[in-house]
Enzyme design. Structure first.
Site, PDB file in Angstrom:
ATOM      1  N   PHE A 137      -8.753   1.066  -2.585  1.00  0.00           N
ATOM      2  CA  PHE A 137      -9.514   0.153  -1.580  1.00  0.00           C
ATOM      3  C   PHE A 137     -11.018  -0.184  -2.318  1.00  0.00           C
ATOM      4  O   PHE A 137     -11.764   0.717  -2.495  1.00  0.00           O
ATOM      5  CB  PHE A 137      -9.640   0.831  -0.211  1.00  0.00           C
ATOM      6  CG  PHE A 137     -10.423  -0.239   0.873  1.00  0.00           C
ATOM      7  CD1 PHE A 137      -9.625  -1.192   1.394  1.00  0.00           C
ATOM      8  CD2 PHE A 137     -11.518  -0.111   1.024  1.00  0.00           C
ATOM      9  CE1 PHE A 137     -10.125  -2.184   2.350  1.00  0.00           C
ATOM     10  CE2 PHE A 137     -12.175  -0.991   2.050  1.00  0.00           C
ATOM     11  CZ  PHE A 137     -11.432  -1.975   2.589  1.00  0.00           C
ATOM     12  N   ASP A 222     -15.624   3.405  -8.188  1.00  0.00           N
ATOM     13  CA  ASP A 222     -15.942   2.892  -6.799  1.00  0.00           C
ATOM     14  C   ASP A 222     -16.308   4.287  -6.254  1.00  0.00           C
ATOM     15  O   ASP A 222     -15.365   4.762  -5.773  1.00  0.00           O
ATOM     16  CB  ASP A 222     -14.870   2.260  -6.418  1.00  0.00           C
ATOM     17  CG  ASP A 222     -15.260   1.562  -4.782  1.00  0.00           C
ATOM     18  OD1 ASP A 222     -16.039   2.302  -4.278  1.00  0.00           O
ATOM     19  OD2 ASP A 222     -14.250   0.684  -4.201  1.00  0.00           O
ATOM     20  N   LYS A 251     -22.063   2.632   1.400  1.00  0.00           N
ATOM     21  CA  LYS A 251     -21.862   3.681   2.807  1.00  0.00           C
ATOM     22  C   LYS A 251     -22.945   4.566   3.009  1.00  0.00           C
ATOM     23  O   LYS A 251     -23.960   3.944   3.585  1.00  0.00           O
ATOM     24  CB  LYS A 251     -20.464   4.108   2.642  1.00  0.00           C
ATOM     25  CG  LYS A 251     -19.356   3.356   2.958  1.00  0.00           C
ATOM     26  CD  LYS A 251     -17.941   4.054   3.341  1.00  0.00           C
ATOM     27  CE  LYS A 251     -17.127   3.035   3.790  1.00  0.00           C
ATOM     28  NZ  LYS A 251     -15.952   2.598   3.051  1.00  0.00           N
TER      29      LYS A 251
HETATM   30  C1  LIG Z   1     -15.677   1.187   2.443  1.00  0.00           C
HETATM   31  C2  LIG Z   1     -15.236   0.793   1.102  1.00  0.00           C
HETATM   32  C3  LIG Z   1     -15.603  -0.244   0.350  1.00  0.00           C
HETATM   33  C4  LIG Z   1     -15.862  -1.406   0.917  1.00  0.00           C
HETATM   34  O1  LIG Z   1     -17.407  -1.483   1.601  1.00  0.00           O
HETATM   35  P1  LIG Z   1     -17.865  -2.523   2.396  1.00  0.00           P
HETATM   36  O2  LIG Z   1     -19.507  -2.214   2.847  1.00  0.00           O
HETATM   37  O3  LIG Z   1     -17.176  -2.300   3.750  1.00  0.00           O
HETATM   38  O4  LIG Z   1     -17.727  -3.699   2.083  1.00  0.00           O
HETATM   39  C5  LIG Z   1     -15.166  -0.315  -1.135  1.00  0.00           C
HETATM   40  N1  LIG Z   1     -14.805   0.662  -1.683  1.00  0.00           N
HETATM   41  C6  LIG Z   1     -14.428   2.073  -0.997  1.00  0.00           C
HETATM   42  C7  LIG Z   1     -14.106   3.070  -1.710  1.00  0.00           C
HETATM   43  C8  LIG Z   1     -14.758   2.089   0.374  1.00  0.00           C
HETATM   44  O5  LIG Z   1     -14.408   3.106   0.737  1.00  0.00           O
END
Ligand SMILES: *Cc1c(COP(=O)(O)O)cnc(C)c1O
Length: 403
Positions: A137, A222, A251
């Site tokens: 994700f 990520d 986050k």
């Molecule tokens: C939450 C998340 C995102 C997206 O972040 P947003 O601030 O909602 O755009 C991207 N990568 C990972 C691994 C995430 O957990």
């Protein structure tokens, strides 16, 4: 505001969310209270965002003092909070350069664009393929959902951006079969979060790095969910022997204030010359001042070591619940990113457990339909963990009893 209720949501909001009935009104540490005055223990942490809990004094002080100074100037100017935060991120990691955004998705968008641009500058436009992993994700923009590995998030949004392939996570052969000299980047979460709290083998992560090096592809981590102390180190890559070329963080970086960042090396950063990429709000003084305060609290031995102790406590209590009710097939994760996978009998019922636990006074998350996810404040107290998991136990008892 008295005419506002949960029903208002359905009449005024685009229906892409289905929020809980209760409406949270205030929070302190790992406790929150709803508009009816009910108290809850927060083991969800705003989906791994509220790393210092709610309304931490250092954050309140940072936002208040910055709010009285300067909020926004645009990137026509730079500002002290942004430069100071960038310096802290560089001092603590492999990175030599930082780009600020406002969310994880935007930080990833910048990372993927930079990877393409770097390959195009250095190897030619043929080298444009991005390889990522199923169940990964990376955000909700069209590029980031396309790089993400869950079809349900791209369905109906076609045509999608091209040049993206997906391999199987934790399976090096599957990556080997796809990677080539046309690959510009391999993108992965060092722990898959939304995909079910999957911690890969050390050899897999090492193998990904080696394949990237063989094919001159950049490795993008990520760390939007796994970063900022969540796993007990500042970033999850620090548990491995592997260093990425680009890392994205968001986050918990802002602890509740929207901010994201892309970290990279001098060599790679060079491809984002003036005018190639940008953001109106990215690096705004307000967000950077808050993130700087969050960073100072998290990047200390006390807080990072405390994550490990809390992990153990969660694991013990979850095992005890499982011995009594036999609902989990596995409790996994790292630090305070914990997944409790439901066994065959309760497969697909994560939402029932989450709702039942909320009724008993605690918030938790799901990671797909089969996994209960815990991503609480890194500062959650022993007492709060006990109260939260006592509520979970009552929720589990209810679901098991009704099954
Ligand atoms: C939450 C998340 C995102 C997206 O972040 P947003 O601030 O909602 O755009 C991207 N990568 C990972 C691994 C995430 O957990």
């Amino acid at each position: 505001m008295s005419n506002i209720s949960r029903d208002t949501f359905d009449s005024v909001m685009v229906p892409n969310y289905a929020p809980m009935q209760m409406i949270p009104e205030k929070g302190k540490g790992s406790k929150i209270w709803d508009t009816n005055g009910n108290e809850y223990i927060d083991m969800a942490g705003g989906i791994a965002v509220n790393a210092l809990g709610h309304c931490h004094p250092a954050m309140v002080e940072a936002i208040t003092s910055q709010a009285n100074k300067l909020w926004h100037m645009s990137n026509v100017f730079t500002n002290e909070p942004a430069l100071s935060l960038a310096q802290k991120l560089i001092d603590a990691t492999f990175a030599e350069k930082v780009f600020f955004a406002n969310s994880g998705g935007e930080a990833n968008e910048a990372a993927f664009k930079l990877a393409r641009r770097y390959a195009s500058d250095n190897y030619g436009s043929e080298k444009n393929e991005i390889i990522s992993f199923f169940q990964g994700f990376h955000g909700r923009t069209l590029f980031t959902v396309s790089v993400g590995g869950q079809e349900k998030y791209t369905q109906g949004f076609e045509p999608l951006p091209g040049g993206i392939k997906h391999a199987t996570y934790n399976d090096l052969d599957s990556l080997k079969a796809l990677i080539s000299d046309k690959t510009c980047a391999v993108v992965m979460e060092p722990i898959q979060g939304e995909g079910g709290i999957i911690v890969p083998d050390a050899e897999f992560v090492k193998g990904v790095r080696e394949l990237c090096d063989q094919h001159n592809a950049l490795l993008v981590f990520d760390e939007v969910q796994s970063g900022m102390g969540r796993t007990g180190k500042l970033y999850a890559y620090m548990h491995t022997d592997v260093t990425p070329d680009i890392l994205t963080t968001a986050k918990a970086l802002g602890g509740g204030f929207p901010i994201g960042a892309m970290l990279t090396t001098d060599k790679v950063a060079k491809s984002f010359v003036v005018g190639t990429h940008g953001s109106t709000y990215g690096g705004n003084p307000l967000g950077c001042a808050v993130a700087s305060a969050v960073f100072d609290v998290i990047n200390t031995p006390e807080v990072l070591q405390g994550v490990e102790a809390r992990h153990e406590k969660f694991k013990q209590k979850l095992s005890a619940i499982n011995e009594k009710y036999n609902v989990f097939s596995e409790v996994r994760g790292q630090g305070l990113l914990i997944g409790a996978a439901l066994n065959e009998t309760y497969k697909g019922r994560a939402r029932d457990f989450m709702n039942a636990t909320l009724e008993q006074g605690a918030l938790l998350l799901m990671a797909g339909p089969n996994v209960l996810r815990f991503a609480p404040s890194l500062l959650i107290s022993d007492e709060e963990i006990e109260l939260g998991l006592a509520a979970l136990e009552k929720g589990v008892a209810k679901v098991v009893g009704e099954s």
